[in-house]
Every structure is written in C-alpha cells, then in structure tokens.
Scaffold this motif. Structure first.
Motif, mmCIF file in Angstrom:
data_model
loop_
_atom_site.group_PDB
_atom_site.id
_atom_site.type_symbol
_atom_site.label_atom_id
_atom_site.label_comp_id
_atom_site.label_asym_id
_atom_site.label_seq_id
_atom_site.Cartn_x
_atom_site.Cartn_y
_atom_site.Cartn_z
ATOM 1 N N ILE A 178 0.838 -1.185 -0.166
ATOM 2 C CA ILE A 178 0.061 0.044 -0.137
ATOM 3 C C ILE A 178 0.914 1.217 -0.042
ATOM 4 C CG2 ILE A 178 -1.656 1.425 1.480
ATOM 5 C CD1 ILE A 178 -2.719 -1.375 2.276
ATOM 6 N N ASN A 179 0.603 2.249 -0.861
ATOM 7 C CA ASN A 179 1.306 3.409 -1.059
ATOM 8 C C ASN A 179 2.937 3.391 -0.962
ATOM 9 O OD1 ASN A 179 -1.289 4.373 -0.756
ATOM 10 N ND2 ASN A 179 -1.145 5.101 1.587
ATOM 11 N N GLY A 180 3.163 2.720 -1.943
ATOM 12 C CA GLY A 180 4.548 2.330 -2.264
ATOM 13 C C GLY A 180 5.319 3.288 -3.356
ATOM 14 N N ASN A 181 6.550 3.565 -3.289
ATOM 15 C CA ASN A 181 7.318 4.427 -4.569
ATOM 16 C C ASN A 181 6.719 5.720 -4.760
ATOM 17 O OD1 ASN A 181 8.812 2.135 -5.034
ATOM 18 N ND2 ASN A 181 7.096 1.339 -6.449
ATOM 19 N N TRP A 182 6.247 6.461 -3.469
ATOM 20 C CA TRP A 182 5.669 7.879 -3.651
ATOM 21 C C TRP A 182 4.411 7.903 -4.402
ATOM 22 C CZ3 TRP A 182 6.830 11.516 -0.706
ATOM 23 C CH2 TRP A 182 8.172 11.628 0.171
ATOM 24 N N ALA A 183 3.611 6.784 -4.401
ATOM 25 C CA ALA A 183 2.287 6.676 -5.240
ATOM 26 C C ALA A 183 1.335 6.345 -4.128
ATOM 27 C CB ALA A 183 2.216 5.970 -6.576
ATOM 28 N N ILE A 184 0.315 7.076 -4.014
ATOM 29 C CA ILE A 184 -0.753 7.175 -2.971
ATOM 30 C C ILE A 184 -1.856 6.248 -3.591
ATOM 31 C CG2 ILE A 184 -2.362 8.153 -1.292
ATOM 32 C CD1 ILE A 184 0.761 8.408 -1.045
ATOM 33 N N ASP A 185 -2.164 5.136 -3.082
ATOM 34 C CA ASP A 185 -3.453 4.236 -3.603
ATOM 35 C C ASP A 185 -4.649 4.775 -3.262
ATOM 36 O OD1 ASP A 185 -1.786 2.367 -4.879
ATOM 37 O OD2 ASP A 185 -1.273 1.509 -2.722
ATOM 38 N N ARG A 186 -5.927 4.284 -3.891
ATOM 39 C CA ARG A 186 -7.236 4.498 -3.178
ATOM 40 C C ARG A 186 -7.556 3.673 -2.113
ATOM 41 N NH1 ARG A 186 -10.778 5.222 -8.596
ATOM 42 N NH2 ARG A 186 -9.288 4.447 -9.942
ATOM 43 N N PRO A 187 -8.453 4.256 -1.300
ATOM 44 C CA PRO A 187 -8.890 3.043 -0.128
ATOM 45 C C PRO A 187 -9.537 1.805 -0.933
ATOM 46 C CG PRO A 187 -9.549 5.285 0.333
ATOM 47 C CD PRO A 187 -9.056 5.534 -1.328
ATOM 48 N N GLY A 188 -9.497 0.686 -0.141
ATOM 49 C CA GLY A 188 -9.934 -0.634 -0.633
ATOM 50 C C GLY A 188 -9.415 -1.660 -0.081
ATOM 51 N N VAL A 189 -9.712 -2.809 -0.245
ATOM 52 C CA VAL A 189 -9.208 -4.118 0.191
ATOM 53 C C VAL A 189 -8.057 -4.593 -0.706
ATOM 54 C CG1 VAL A 189 -9.673 -6.548 0.849
ATOM 55 C CG2 VAL A 189 -11.512 -4.597 1.280
ATOM 56 N N LEU A 227 -0.979 -13.422 9.667
ATOM 57 C CA LEU A 227 0.076 -12.895 8.468
ATOM 58 C C LEU A 227 1.112 -14.239 8.281
ATOM 59 C CD1 LEU A 227 1.240 -9.482 9.698
ATOM 60 C CD2 LEU A 227 -0.541 -9.681 8.101
ATOM 61 N N THR A 228 1.308 -14.303 6.911
ATOM 62 C CA THR A 228 2.165 -15.375 6.591
ATOM 63 C C THR A 228 3.824 -14.851 6.399
ATOM 64 O OG1 THR A 228 1.729 -14.776 4.266
ATOM 65 C CG2 THR A 228 0.332 -16.350 5.179
ATOM 66 N N GLU A 229 3.647 -13.704 6.587
ATOM 67 C CA GLU A 229 5.166 -13.217 6.725
ATOM 68 C C GLU A 229 5.221 -11.761 7.414
ATOM 69 O OE1 GLU A 229 6.945 -11.514 2.887
ATOM 70 O OE2 GLU A 229 5.339 -12.437 2.012
ATOM 71 N N ASP A 230 6.511 -11.427 7.597
ATOM 72 C CA ASP A 230 6.728 -10.196 8.293
ATOM 73 C C ASP A 230 6.229 -8.885 7.555
ATOM 74 O OD1 ASP A 230 7.649 -11.767 10.272
ATOM 75 O OD2 ASP A 230 9.842 -10.954 10.184
ATOM 76 N N LEU A 231 5.659 -8.049 8.325
ATOM 77 C CA LEU A 231 5.085 -6.854 7.505
ATOM 78 C C LEU A 231 5.695 -5.774 8.167
ATOM 79 C CD1 LEU A 231 2.941 -5.518 5.922
ATOM 80 C CD2 LEU A 231 1.430 -5.544 7.737
ATOM 81 N N HIS A 232 6.161 -4.780 7.387
ATOM 82 C CA HIS A 232 6.872 -3.391 7.644
ATOM 83 C C HIS A 232 5.767 -2.229 7.421
ATOM 84 C CE1 HIS A 232 11.227 -4.995 6.974
ATOM 85 N NE2 HIS A 232 10.474 -5.975 7.912
ATOM 86 N N LEU A 233 5.751 -1.475 8.783
ATOM 87 C CA LEU A 233 4.699 -0.448 8.742
ATOM 88 C C LEU A 233 5.501 0.928 8.360
ATOM 89 C CD1 LEU A 233 2.174 1.011 8.924
ATOM 90 C CD2 LEU A 233 2.346 0.703 11.608
ATOM 91 N N PHE A 234 5.303 1.680 7.379
ATOM 92 C CA PHE A 234 5.680 3.003 7.322
ATOM 93 C C PHE A 234 5.088 4.191 7.291
ATOM 94 C CE2 PHE A 234 8.678 -0.172 5.265
ATOM 95 C CZ PHE A 234 9.609 0.311 5.142
ATOM 96 N N LEU A 235 5.668 5.391 7.552
ATOM 97 C CA LEU A 235 4.813 6.450 7.639
ATOM 98 C C LEU A 235 5.331 7.512 6.536
ATOM 99 C CD1 LEU A 235 2.876 8.509 9.120
ATOM 100 C CD2 LEU A 235 4.796 9.517 10.213
ATOM 101 N N ILE A 236 4.638 8.036 5.499
ATOM 102 C CA ILE A 236 5.309 9.124 4.689
ATOM 103 C C ILE A 236 4.828 10.194 5.158
ATOM 104 C CG2 ILE A 236 4.774 9.936 2.481
ATOM 105 C CD1 ILE A 236 3.365 7.075 1.510
#
Length: 644
Positions: free
Chosen positions: A99-110, A140-149
């Motif tokens: 979600i929201n990677g590479n300086w691009a903001i995704d739309r809300p959703g699943v 979760l099946t693998e580790d998840l990294h949480l970021f803040l832009i």
C-alpha cells in the motif's frame, strides 16, 4: 456444529431441552464429543496483545519505518490518531510495496497480501476528523513492515495486533454416559457440500435430525415446512459477490411454496448469505493520488502509482477485494502517466532597493550600505528565509576615502614663569587634529610632538646654608594644566641670625621638590594657532600665514571664542629692501636658470655654479626653514608676539 446442535435441541426437540444445556457446556465443539474421530480435547491458543503508539515532533520528508509486525499476527489495527497530510504505507519483508509504495498514493480499498485481506480506509478529507486506518484479520504469513510517509509535523500512529504465545492442552473429558452417547449419535455426520463454520449445514438445505432411540417411534413429518424459495440479486455484476437466500413455507413433498401461515408456529429460519459468481471483472488501471511537489516554488515534479488490478469480490458493506495482476493484462498502449511536472508558485528573488549610501567618513576607511529585500512573485516584501540566502547581494561594504591630513595644533605659551626668581618653566598645550575635526591619538600626527614646557628665568635668588623652601608660587597657566614652583635657599643659621650662603654649601643635603603640576580651572573655549609659515619673500616685503581655530576643552570646534581677540592669521614680513648682488663671480651661465630654480635643482653643486645668481636669490627668498603646522593655545588676555 455446536451452536446448531444447541439451537436444534432448543427449537425442535423440546423434550431434550434440559439435556441440551449441559451438553453445550461440556462439549465446546463437535470434535470433543465421544464417537468423533478425534477423542482428545481441542488445543487452546493463548494470545499476547501488542499495543504501541508512534509519535515524533519533526522528521525529514519521506518514508520512515515505524514498526515491524511479525508473521502470525492477527487482529491487526493501525490508526492515525490525528488527521494529517501524512500517509500510512505497508511493505513486505522482501521489499515489495503493498500500500502507498514508491511515492504513489493508492485509493482506499481491500488489498490481498501476506495471506490476509488488508482494508485501507482514508476518510473524507473535508468532513471527517479521523485519520487513515488499516485493518486485517490475519494471520500474517510473513513479516509486515509499517511505514509513515512524513509530510506534516507531529505525526501520531496507534497500532495493535495479537500474536499467539503458547498452546494449552486441557485434560481429556471423562467418558459420557450411554444416554448422552446415544443422543449425540442422532446428529447426522458431515456431508460433502457443507460450508465450514455454518454448523455443517448446506446453504440450500433444511437441517434434519432423527429421533432419540429412547423416545419410541418418530412423530409423523409435517405436511409443510420452511425451505429456500429463491434469492436476492447478486451484489455485483462481475467477480464474486453476495446474495441472500430467501426462506418461505413450502410443501414438504413437492417443495412448492405455500402460504406462510401453514408453517406457523414454527419460526422462520433467518435469511442466509451466499457467494454468487458472475462473469470475471475486467482489469483496470488503479490510479494513486499525486504526491507532493518536489519543490515549494519553481518547477518541480510529482509522482503517482499506477497499478493494473482486478476486483474479485464485492462485499455487502460496499468494500471490494482487489488483487494486483500483471501490467500486460491492462495493455501497454494507454498506460497512464506516473510522473508529471508541477509548480506551486514562482520562487521569490532578491531586489536591490537603493544605491550605495555615502561613505561614513570623509577620509580614511569607512563603510557604506544599501537596502536589499526579498520580493515574492506578487511583488510583496517577504521574510529573507523565502529567498536563497547564499545568493543575497551584499548590504554593507568598506569604502576608502583616501588618507586624512593630520596637523599638530598648540596653544600660546603661558606669560608667567613658574619661579618667582631663578629658572622656571612656561607651558602650552599640544593636540593632534585631522582635516575633518576628529580627535586622534597623539601619535597619529606626522612629525614629532611639539614641546609643551620651556624654561624661563625670573632673576637671581638668595640662598642659605640649609635648605629653606618658600611657598608654592602661582600656577603657570591661568586655566588647564600648568606648573607651579617654590623658592629653595641655603641659609646659614648663626645664633639665630639667618645668613644666606651659596647653594653649593647645601649640596650634600637632599634638595626639596622645586615644581609640581597644577590645574586651576578648565579653560573653556579659546583660540589655537599654528606656527607662522616661511615668509613669501626674503626682502622688499612679503607675508606669512598660520591657521587659527576656536576649540573647547575637549579639543572640538566651537563658536564660543571672542571674535574681537581673534589672533591674526596673516602678517607682513621681511620689509627691508633687497640689496643687489655685487659678486662678479656669481653669474648665471645659462638663459633658462629660472627653470632650474622652479625645478629645485639648486641643491646640486653643478646647477648652483651654472646658475649662481638665480640660486643665490632663491636661497635668500626662502632662507627660513619650513615650519610644520604646530597648533598653539592663545589666551584672550595675553598679547601674542609673532616671534614666539
């Protein structure tokens, strides 16, 4: 299954109501009942709930990792506690953006990733006061990294999740009585087609159960019963949606709908939802929001994320499950742009408002200044921080107005001698001034400092055999600094008779102090003059000049002097007639000797001989040595002699 057993026993087998409650309490699941394939009690997992809050006053603009959520975490909840222009972002352990990677903001959703569904919500930016949030049931099946832009100061993010810590195995339940064993066996086994988690019931079937073996023959089946009569329209036209199964009263044999009154008083079963699959949804380009412009002013760039996606499920609450597919499925001909130019405003610039000011001093090294301001694109003056400080033009610089002329100024000699008899002293003041009347240290003037004390003789004094001092005499200066003296004599005392003898007879004695400084009062304003210049002619009358200034006690110009006693600044000199040269051997040998005199070549022996007459006349005309500009103090009540 356990819930349906309990509900069936409560609703259909009223005679076994008293036995159903202990059965549901003793056996939490069907697998724990005797006769099941696994006779052991179920394992219980113990969870630890992790709760954290991330907050910082300031960060650099960009991505900042604030948490690493381990694999196996469940009930994941991430929430911005304060609404801001910051964004949440997720990335897998291997570096793949979710979600929201590479300086691009995704739309809300699943979003489906790491074995779970991640629900991303961004409330309305105008009406809502809540920040962004991300939730997921897990695990979760693998580790998840949480970021803040980071884009706005003072971010605050709250997150929590639960993670299993241990597994508890309860002790086996005691063996049930044959009565309970028989009761459990009346439940039909699981059949293919049942939906897990729905109590072992097929979405289109009515639960059926057999009689208890101790109750005798079963009761006759009713003629009518509740059964599925249809379903609502699918919630989506493509992909997998949901629809509700409608229940109605039907004939038991033919399954033909009849009036609902014929099935009462049996309760109508609740409507059940089921998946409905239509045609697959077409792929589409999902456009993220544009990022912040890379520059606050002037041309910059902004980016957005463009991902090829397909909707797979449309949920009843309006949310969608979207999966990412290969970009080639959306085609390469009409790919939306991901980078664009932007410009928020024109950058401010420096503007020189005034020319350089005059130099701060009339001579020597001073400073000058000018006004430089920061101007915005609308012409308004802004803070200097809005402009590039490294490019600011200078506002202050040194200026050199050339060397300053410096001269010594002295007052007139005092008229009184410091001694009433014998040798004494007269004094005067000496100051150093420059042409723009700024007082300098005394050593700043050119040449030696003029003497301020001179000797004077007031006549012979009579002495004694022993030293005898008289009273201090009057001060040598009526004002300002002066000197006062006293008389010292050598007396010979013979039977009270005091006879004055030669001072040499008292030479073996320590002589007393003869003079000391004195200061009667401040002089106030008075006239100061320089020495006379050389006479302009050596005979037949010429003139000489000097500077005259009115100065106060602190040696600054003043207008308080009496104009009536202003010292003369010019006078005549050398009025005697010139005598013609009679030396026949001193003649000019060239007709242009006047040029030799003008060029001041008479100092050389050759020219003095070749132009003897002209050089002799010139030496007599300027026979007096050049006198430097020494300033002396005058007194309004004293007479100034030109020859002093």
């Amino acid at each position: 299954m356990r819930q349906q057993l309990c509900s069936l026993w409560r609703g259909g087998v009223l005679g076994l109501l008293q036995l159903s409650l202990p059965l549901c309490l003793l056996y939490p699941s069907l697998s724990a009942l005797p006769g099941h394939t696994d006779a052991r009690a179920p394992s219980l997992e113990v969870y630890e709930v992790v709760k954290r809050t991330f907050s910082r006053p300031f960060l650099s603009v960009g991505y900042h990792q604030i948490a690493e959520i381990p694999a196996g975490a469940q009930n994941l909840s991430i929430q911005e506690t304060i609404k801001s222009r910051n964004y949440l972002a997720l990335r897998t352990q291997s570096g793949v953006s979710v979600i929201n990677g590479n300086w691009a903001i995704d739309r809300p959703g699943v979003f489906v990733a790491m074995g779970t569904q991640l629900t991303y919500r961004r409330p309305n930016e105008i009406r809502s006061r809540s920040g962004e949030s991300i939730t997921a049931p897990g695990p979760l099946t693998e580790d998840l990294h949480l970021f803040l832009i980071y884009q706005q100061p003072s971010p605050s993010v709250y997150y929590e999740y639960s993670i299993p810590t241990q597994i508890v195995h309860p002790s086996p339940e005691p063996e049930t009585t044959p009565y309970i064993q028989s009761l459990v066996e009346t439940v039909e086994p699981d059949r293919p087609g049942e939906v897990p988690g729905d109590g072992g019931l097929n979405s289109n079937e009515i639960p059926r159960y057999g009689p208890h073996p101790n109750q005798g023959p079963p009761e006759p089946r009713p003629a009518n019963s509740w059964g599925p009569t249809g379903h609502t329209t699918c919630s989506t036209t493509c992909g997998t949606g949901r629809r509700q199964v409608l229940w109605g009263c039907v004939d038991t044999e033919s399954q033909i709908p009849v009036s609902d009154d014929l099935c009462e008083p049996a309760p109508r079963p609740p409507d059940q939802g089921e998946d409905c699959v239509t045609q697959p949804c077409p792929v589409h380009w999902d456009l993220g929001e544009w990022s912040e412009c890379t520059r606050r002013c002037g041309p910059g760039t902004q980016q957005r994320q463009v991902i090829c996606r397909r909707v797979t499920h449309v949920h009843g609450n309006g949310t969608e499950t979207v999966v990412t597919v290969a970009s080639e499925m959306c085609g390469t001909a009409d790919v939306p742009i991901t980078k664009s130019t932007c410009q928020l405003k024109i950058c401010s610039h420096w503007q020189i408002r005034t020319d350089w000011s005059p130099c701060s001093v009339p001579c020597g090294v001073g400073q000058r200044s000018r006004e430089v301001v920061c101007v915005g694109d609308q012409g308004d003056v802004e803070e200097d921080g809005e402009c590039n400080m490294a490019m600011k033009p200078g506002t202050l610089e040194n200026c050199d107005m050339g060397p300053c002329a410096r001269s010594w100024f002295t007052s007139l000699w005092s008229q009184r001698c410091s001694a009433e008899c014998g040798e004494g002293h007269r004094t005067r003041a000496a100051v150093c001034l420059i042409d723009h009347v700024t007082r300098l240290p005394l050593e700043s003037c050119e040449g030696n400092r003029p003497p301020e004390v001179t000797s004077c003789d007031s006549g012979p004094c009579h002495g004694r055999l022993e030293w005898y001092t008289g009273p201090w005499g009057q001060c040598s200066a009526e004002c300002g600094n002066g000197t006062q003296t006293r008389s010292v004599v050598c007396l010979l005392n013979t039977n009270g008779t005091m006879d004055i003898v030669d001072q040499m007879k008292c030479s073996r004695l320590l002589p007393p102090t003869l003079s000391q400084p004195c200061h009667l009062r401040m002089c106030g304003v008075q006239w100061y003059v320089t020495d006379w210049s050389a006479c302009s002619r050596s005979c037949d009358g010429g003139y000489r000049v000097r500077e005259v200034r009115c100065l106060a006690d602190n040696i600054v110009p003043s207008d308080g002097c009496d104009p009536g006693v202003t010292p003369e600044s010019r006078e005549e000199c050398n009025a005697e007639p010139c005598v013609a040269e009679t030396d026949p051997s001193c003649q000019d040998q060239y007709h242009n000797c006047a040029v030799v005199v003008q060029a001041r070549l008479c100092v050389y022996p050759y020219y003095r001989t070749a132009c003897c007459a002209s050089c002799t006349r010139a030496s007599k005309t300027y026979s007096d040595p050049y006198l430097k500009n020494h300033l002396y103090r005058t007194s309004p009540w004293t007479h100034h002699s030109p020859n002093e």
